[in-house]
Scaffold this active site. Structure first.
Site, PDB file in Angstrom:
ATOM      1  N   ASP A 137       0.842  -1.193   0.000  1.00 55.22           N
ATOM      2  CA  ASP A 137       0.000   0.000   0.000  1.00 55.22           C
ATOM      3  C   ASP A 137       0.882   1.250   0.000  1.00 55.22           C
ATOM      4  O   ASP A 137       1.642   1.471   0.932  1.00 55.22           O
ATOM      5  CB  ASP A 137      -0.894  -0.041   1.247  1.00 55.22           C
ATOM      6  CG  ASP A 137      -1.685   1.248   1.425  1.00 55.22           C
ATOM      7  OD1 ASP A 137      -1.857   1.991   0.443  1.00 55.22           O
ATOM      8  OD2 ASP A 137      -2.136   1.492   2.565  1.00 55.22           O
ATOM      9  N   ASN A 141      -0.201   4.543  -0.254  1.00 50.38           N
ATOM     10  CA  ASN A 141      -0.754   5.830   0.213  1.00 50.38           C
ATOM     11  C   ASN A 141      -1.469   5.744   1.563  1.00 50.38           C
ATOM     12  O   ASN A 141      -2.211   6.652   1.942  1.00 50.38           O
ATOM     13  CB  ASN A 141      -1.689   6.416  -0.858  1.00 50.38           C
ATOM     14  CG  ASN A 141      -2.900   5.522  -1.095  1.00 50.38           C
ATOM     15  OD1 ASN A 141      -2.970   4.401  -0.566  1.00 50.38           O
ATOM     16  ND2 ASN A 141      -3.844   6.001  -1.872  1.00 50.38           N
ATOM     17  N   ASP A 143      -3.974   4.037   2.766  1.00 43.46           N
ATOM     18  CA  ASP A 143      -5.414   3.807   2.965  1.00 43.46           C
ATOM     19  C   ASP A 143      -5.713   2.354   3.336  1.00 43.46           C
ATOM     20  O   ASP A 143      -6.867   1.957   3.421  1.00 43.46           O
ATOM     21  CB  ASP A 143      -6.217   4.234   1.721  1.00 43.46           C
ATOM     22  CG  ASP A 143      -5.910   3.370   0.501  1.00 43.46           C
ATOM     23  OD1 ASP A 143      -5.005   2.502   0.589  1.00 43.46           O
ATOM     24  OD2 ASP A 143      -6.566   3.554  -0.539  1.00 43.46           O
ATOM     25  N   ASP A 174      -1.889  -1.160  -3.806  1.00 43.23           N
ATOM     26  CA  ASP A 174      -2.230  -0.401  -5.005  1.00 43.23           C
ATOM     27  C   ASP A 174      -1.106  -0.480  -6.048  1.00 43.23           C
ATOM     28  O   ASP A 174      -0.052  -1.077  -5.805  1.00 43.23           O
ATOM     29  CB  ASP A 174      -2.535   1.054  -4.648  1.00 43.23           C
ATOM     30  CG  ASP A 174      -1.496   1.624  -3.698  1.00 43.23           C
ATOM     31  OD1 ASP A 174      -0.294   1.514  -4.014  1.00 43.23           O
ATOM     32  OD2 ASP A 174      -1.863   2.142  -2.618  1.00 43.23           O
ATOM     33  N   ASP A 209      -5.397 -10.463 -15.631  1.00 38.95           N
ATOM     34  CA  ASP A 209      -6.519 -11.368 -15.430  1.00 38.95           C
ATOM     35  C   ASP A 209      -7.633 -10.975 -16.397  1.00 38.95           C
ATOM     36  O   ASP A 209      -7.909  -9.794 -16.567  1.00 38.95           O
ATOM     37  CB  ASP A 209      -7.020 -11.240 -13.984  1.00 38.95           C
ATOM     38  CG  ASP A 209      -7.257 -12.581 -13.338  1.00 38.95           C
ATOM     39  OD1 ASP A 209      -8.129 -13.313 -13.839  1.00 38.95           O
ATOM     40  OD2 ASP A 209      -6.596 -12.889 -12.345  1.00 38.95           O
ATOM     41  N   ASP A 234      -9.967 -16.249 -16.293  1.00 40.56           N
ATOM     42  CA  ASP A 234     -10.731 -16.644 -15.114  1.00 40.56           C
ATOM     43  C   ASP A 234     -11.869 -17.608 -15.466  1.00 40.56           C
ATOM     44  O   ASP A 234     -12.606 -17.369 -16.436  1.00 40.56           O
ATOM     45  CB  ASP A 234     -11.309 -15.372 -14.496  1.00 40.56           C
ATOM     46  CG  ASP A 234     -11.938 -15.601 -13.147  1.00 40.56           C
ATOM     47  OD1 ASP A 234     -11.212 -15.925 -12.209  1.00 40.56           O
ATOM     48  OD2 ASP A 234     -13.175 -15.433 -13.036  1.00 40.56           O
ATOM     49  N   GLU A 284      -7.790 -20.757 -16.316  1.00 36.58           N
ATOM     50  CA  GLU A 284      -8.104 -21.368 -15.030  1.00 36.58           C
ATOM     51  C   GLU A 284      -9.131 -22.451 -15.333  1.00 36.58           C
ATOM     52  O   GLU A 284     -10.259 -22.147 -15.711  1.00 36.58           O
ATOM     53  CB  GLU A 284      -8.692 -20.322 -14.071  1.00 36.58           C
ATOM     54  CG  GLU A 284      -8.874 -20.888 -12.684  1.00 36.58           C
ATOM     55  CD  GLU A 284      -9.892 -20.155 -11.834  1.00 36.58           C
ATOM     56  OE1 GLU A 284      -9.854 -20.314 -10.612  1.00 36.58           O
ATOM     57  OE2 GLU A 284     -10.750 -19.429 -12.388  1.00 36.58           O
ATOM     58  N   HIS A 312      -4.323 -17.027  -5.079  1.00 35.39           N
ATOM     59  CA  HIS A 312      -5.193 -16.243  -4.192  1.00 35.39           C
ATOM     60  C   HIS A 312      -6.448 -16.997  -3.768  1.00 35.39           C
ATOM     61  O   HIS A 312      -7.213 -16.486  -2.957  1.00 35.39           O
ATOM     62  CB  HIS A 312      -5.576 -14.939  -4.891  1.00 35.39           C
ATOM     63  CG  HIS A 312      -6.422 -15.198  -6.101  1.00 35.39           C
ATOM     64  ND1 HIS A 312      -5.918 -15.794  -7.247  1.00 35.39           N
ATOM     65  CD2 HIS A 312      -7.736 -14.991  -6.347  1.00 35.39           C
ATOM     66  CE1 HIS A 312      -6.897 -15.938  -8.129  1.00 35.39           C
ATOM     67  NE2 HIS A 312      -8.006 -15.448  -7.609  1.00 35.39           N
ATOM     68  N   ASP A 313      -6.687 -18.177  -4.317  1.00 33.90           N
ATOM     69  CA  ASP A 313      -7.874 -18.967  -3.962  1.00 33.90           C
ATOM     70  C   ASP A 313      -7.540 -20.173  -3.091  1.00 33.90           C
ATOM     71  O   ASP A 313      -8.425 -20.967  -2.772  1.00 33.90           O
ATOM     72  CB  ASP A 313      -8.562 -19.504  -5.226  1.00 33.90           C
ATOM     73  CG  ASP A 313      -9.157 -18.411  -6.075  1.00 33.90           C
ATOM     74  OD1 ASP A 313      -9.546 -17.367  -5.518  1.00 33.90           O
ATOM     75  OD2 ASP A 313      -9.238 -18.607  -7.303  1.00 33.90           O
TER      76      ASP A 313
HETATM   77  C1  GLC Z   1     -11.825 -17.550 -10.106  1.00 33.04           C
HETATM   78  C2  GLC Z   1     -11.006 -16.610  -9.285  1.00 33.04           C
HETATM   79  C3  GLC Z   1     -11.690 -16.413  -7.974  1.00 33.04           C
HETATM   80  C4  GLC Z   1     -13.054 -15.823  -8.228  1.00 33.04           C
HETATM   81  C5  GLC Z   1     -13.857 -16.656  -9.221  1.00 33.04           C
HETATM   82  C6  GLC Z   1     -15.019 -15.894  -9.754  1.00 33.04           C
HETATM   83  O1  GLC Z   1     -11.929 -18.804  -9.534  1.00 33.04           O
HETATM   84  O2  GLC Z   1      -9.702 -17.083  -9.161  1.00 33.04           O
HETATM   85  O3  GLC Z   1     -10.955 -15.610  -7.098  1.00 33.04           O
HETATM   86  O4  GLC Z   1     -13.767 -15.745  -7.028  1.00 33.04           O
HETATM   87  O5  GLC Z   1     -13.084 -17.014 -10.331  1.00 33.04           O
HETATM   88  O6  GLC Z   1     -14.580 -14.861 -10.597  1.00 33.04           O
HETATM   89 CA    CA Z   2      -3.497   2.230  -1.158  1.00 32.66          CA
END
Ligand code: GLC
Ligand code: CA
Length: 552
Positions: free
Chosen positions: A21, A23, A25, A29, A98, A202, A255, A320-321
Site C-alpha cells: 500500500d 498511500n 489507505d 495499489d 486477469d 478466469d 483457469e 489467491h484462492d
Molecule cells: C476464479 C477466481 C476467484 C473468483 C472466481 C469468480 O476462480 O480465481 O478468485 O472468485 O473465479 O470470478
Molecule cells: Ca493504497
C-alpha cells in the site's frame, strides 16, 4: 507471432489488494507495486500475473468488473498502470493480466441496461429466463452457485431471473450472443495494444452453457455437467484466439476448474488454437476431506508430466484462492523453511511454467483467523449457511484449513507496524506471525527462503532445456514418504530426490540414473550440499536435491 516465451519463464502472481500500500489507505495499489519492481527483478522472475485491477465494486475483490477498460479507484489510475507496465518492461518483466469474462459485475453498464427491460439492446448480454411455478418465482433450473445457494437471482424490474455461477453481483455473460464475444475480443485487443503480454483467463471452462439450460444432477455444484466445457466452448475460444490472442506474442493460461487431464490435453494442444496452457485443480482437490497423501499428489503430477509434447502445463502450489502450501503439503513450525524450499524444488523441476504466489518466496503460512476475521465472500457465505444448521464452529474449523483468506493476508515485508504493508489500517488482518516471518528477517537469516528462490530460479534456468524436452521418469511411485523423479535428454539426466517426512529416509539410486559425472544443481540441506558430486542415498528430514548426471 507466438514465440512461446513462457516455456522459459518463471511467473510471479500479485494480488494487488494485499501486496503493498503506497498511500496509507490500507489497500495495496499500483504505485505500491511500482515501489517493489526492483524487488521482483532481484528475485529473478520473468513475468507477473496481476489479479484483477479493473474498476469493480469489490463484491469478489475485483473478480466482479464494472469497467473492463479502466483501473479500480482503490488501486490508482490508468496512468499509474501505464507507468507500472513500462517499469516492468524496462526490467525485462512481462505482464499477464486477469481476464474475467465469464461474468461481469452487476454494476457494469451492460448489466444496468440489460435489467431495465425485456427488449433492451443489452438484454441478451446476460442469461435471463422466466421463473417456474404458478407465480414464476421459482428459479428456472436447479443449478447451484459456486459460492453456495441458487445460481439464479430474481429481478423484479422485468420479473425474470438472471444466471450467476458466482455471487449475485456477478451475472454470467451470454457467450451465445456474438456481440458479447466481439466485446471480449475488443477488450483483449485494447489491453494487448497497451502492451500486456497475455491473459490468465478466469473460470474460462464455464463460458458455454448447454442449450436449454437443463436441470443438473444434484451435487455440491449442481449443473456443472451442463456448463463445464459446454457445447460451443471450442468454437468460442477459437474465435477469441484467432481474432486477438494469436495476433500478439501472448501467453494465454486458462483457469480450468472441474476438468481432467484428457480434457486439459484437448484444450491446450498447440495445434488446436485454444489455450496455451492451463491451471489444473486436480492436486488442490485432493485434501478437501483429509490431509493430502503424497502418493495421491504424485499420481496427479505424473499425469500432467506425461502430456504430449505439444501441450504445456502450468505448475502452482499457491494462488489467491488456495490456502498456503505450508502446512498444506509439508509441515510448518520448525520445518517451515526447509518445507518451503522442498516444495519449491518440486514445483520448479516439473516440466511447465512454475508460478510463485506473493509471499510464497518468504515461506508465508496460513493464518489463525478468528471466526469474525474472514473477508472473502465465499468464506462468509460458508459461515452463514453453516450457521443456519448450527454448524458455524465446524465450518470455522474447516476454513482454518482451506479458506481463500489465508492467501490474502497482506505481504509481510518487515517486523514493524502492519508488517510494512501499510501505514494505515490494513483492509484485512495481518498474519500475527509477521514479527517472525517477514522479508527483512528472512534476508538477514543464513537459511533465507527468498535467497533460496533466487538461486533456484538462476540454477533452473541453466537446465530448463532438459526439463522442457526431457523424458519424465519416476521411481518409488507408491511411497508416501519420498518423491523421486527424473528428466532425461540425450546423455543428461536431472535426478530429483525429495524427502517429505520429518525422519531420515534411505533412497537407493535407481538403475535408470546413469553413472558418470554428477553435479549438484541445488539442495535445501547442508549435508547434501557439502558432498555435491555424490548422489545422496540418505536424505535428512525434508531434504531435497537435484543432480545433473551425465553419461560417460
Ligand atoms: C476464479 C477466481 C476467484 C473468483 C472466481 C469468480 O476462480 O480465481 O478468485 O472468485 O473465479 O470470478
Ligand atoms: Ca493504497
Amino acid at each position: 507471432m507466438k514465440t512461446r516465451w513462457y516455456k522459459d519463464a518463471v511467473i510471479y502472481q500479485i494480488y494487488p489488494r494485499s501486496f503493498n500500500d503506497s498511500n496509507g489507505d490500507g489497500i495495496g495499489d499500483i504505485n505500491g507495486i511500482i515501489e517493489k519492481l526492483d524487488y521482483l527483478k532481484d528475485l529473478g522472475i520473468d513475468c507477473v500475473w496481476l489479479s484483477p485491477c479493473y474498476k469493480s465494486p469489490n463484491d469478489d475483490n475485483g473478480y466482479d468488473i464494472s469497467d473492463y477498460r479502466d483501473i479500480m479507484t482503490d488501486f490508482g489510475t490508468l496512468d499509474d498502470w501505464k507507468r507500472m507496465i513500462a517499469g516492468m518492461h524496462e526490467r525485462g518483466i512481462k505482464l499477464v493480466m486477469d481476464l474475467v469474462v465469464n461474468h461481469s459485475s452487476d454494476e457494469h453498464e451492460w448489466f444496468k441496461h440489460s435489467r431495465t427491460s425485456l427488449d433492451d439492446p443489452y438484454r441478451d448480454y446476460y442469461i435471463w429466463r422466466k421463473g417456474r411455478g404458478r407465480n414464476g418465482k421459482k428459479p428456472p433450473n436447479n443449478w447451484r452457485s459456486n459460492f453456495l445457494g441458487s445460481a439464479w437471482q430474481y429481478d423484479n424490474r422485468t420479473n425474470e431471473f438472471y444466471l450467476h455461477l458466482f455471487s449475485k453481483k456477478q451475472p454470467d455473460l451470454n457467450w451465445d450472443n456474438p456481440k458479447v464475444r466481439q466485446e471480449v475480443i475488443d477488450i483483449c485487443n485494447y489491453w494487448l495494444e497497451l502492451g500486456v503480454d497475455g491473459f490468465r483467463c478466469d473460470v474460462i471452462t464455464f463460458i458455454s452453457k448447454k442449450t436449454g439450460l437443463p436441470n443438473g444432477k444434484p451435487s455440491v455444484f449442481t449443473g456443472h455437467e451442463h456448463y463445464v466445457l459446454g457445447e460451443h466452448w471450442n468454437e468460442y475460444i477459437n474465435e477469441i484466439n484467432k481474432n486477438s490472442w494469436a495476433q500478439y506474442d501472448t501467453l494465454i493460461v486458462g483457469e480450468c476448474a472441474m476438468i481432467n487431464d484428457k480434457q486439459t490435453v484437448a484444450i491446450t494442444d498447440e495445434n488446436n488454437a485454444l489455450l496455451d496452457t492451463s491451471f489444473t485443480f486436480e492436486h488442490v482437490y485432493l485434501d478437501v476431506m483429509n490431509k493430502c497423501a503424497l502418493r495421491k499428489l504424485k499420481a496427479v503430477w505424473r499425469k500432467y508430466q506425461t502430456v504430449p509434447s505439444t501441450c504445456w502445463t502450468s505448475n502452482y502450489l499457491e494462488n489467491h484462492d488456495q490456502s498456503r502450501c505450508i502446512p498444506r503439503y509439508a509441515p510448518g513450525g520448525v520445518w517451515r523453511k526447509k518445507s518451503a524450499k522442498l516444495l519449491a524444488i518440486m514445483n520448479f523441476f516439473m516440466r511447465g511454467t512454475p508460478y510463485i504466489y506473493q509471499g510464497q518466496e518468504i515461506g508465508m503460512t496460513n493464518c489463525e483467523f478468528g471466526i469474525n476475521d474472514y473477508k472473502d465472500i465465499m468464506s462468509i457465505n460458508i459461515l452463514k449457511t453453516a450457521g443456519k444448521f448450527g454448524l458455524k464452529r465446524f465450518a470455522h474449523k474447516k476454513l482454518l484449513r482451506s479458506a481463500r483468506d489465508h492467501a490474502r493476508t497482506p505481504f509481510q515485508w518487515n517486523n514493524r507496524t502492519n508488517a510494512g504493508f501499510s501505514t494505515g489500517k490494513p483492509w484485512m488482518m495481518i498474519n500475527p506471525n509477521y514479527k517472525e516471518i517477514n522479508l527483512e528477517s528472512d534476508l538477514a537469516s543464513s537459511d533465507s527462503v527468498y535467497k533460496f528462490y533466487q538461486n533456484l530460479i538462476k540454477r533452473r534456468r541453466n537446465v530448463n532445456y532438459i526439463i522442457k524436452d526431457g523424458e519424465f521418469g519416476e521411481y518409488y511411485t507408491d511411497s508416501n514418504n519420498i518423491y523421486v523423479f527424473s528428466r532425461t535428454l540425450g546423455n543428461e539426466t536431472l535426478y530429483i530426490v525429495l524427502n517429505f517426512t520429518t525422519k531420515p529416509q534411505i533412497v537407493a539410486k535407481p538403475n535408470a540414473i546413469p553413472d558418470g559425472k554428477v553435479e549438484l544443481i541445488i539442495s535445501n540441506d547442508d549435508t547434501l550440499s557439502s558432498a555435491s558430486n555424490v548422489i545422496a542415498t540418505t536424505l535428512q528430514p525434508l531434504a531435497g536435491a537435484v543432480y545433473k548426471c551425465s553419461k560417460g
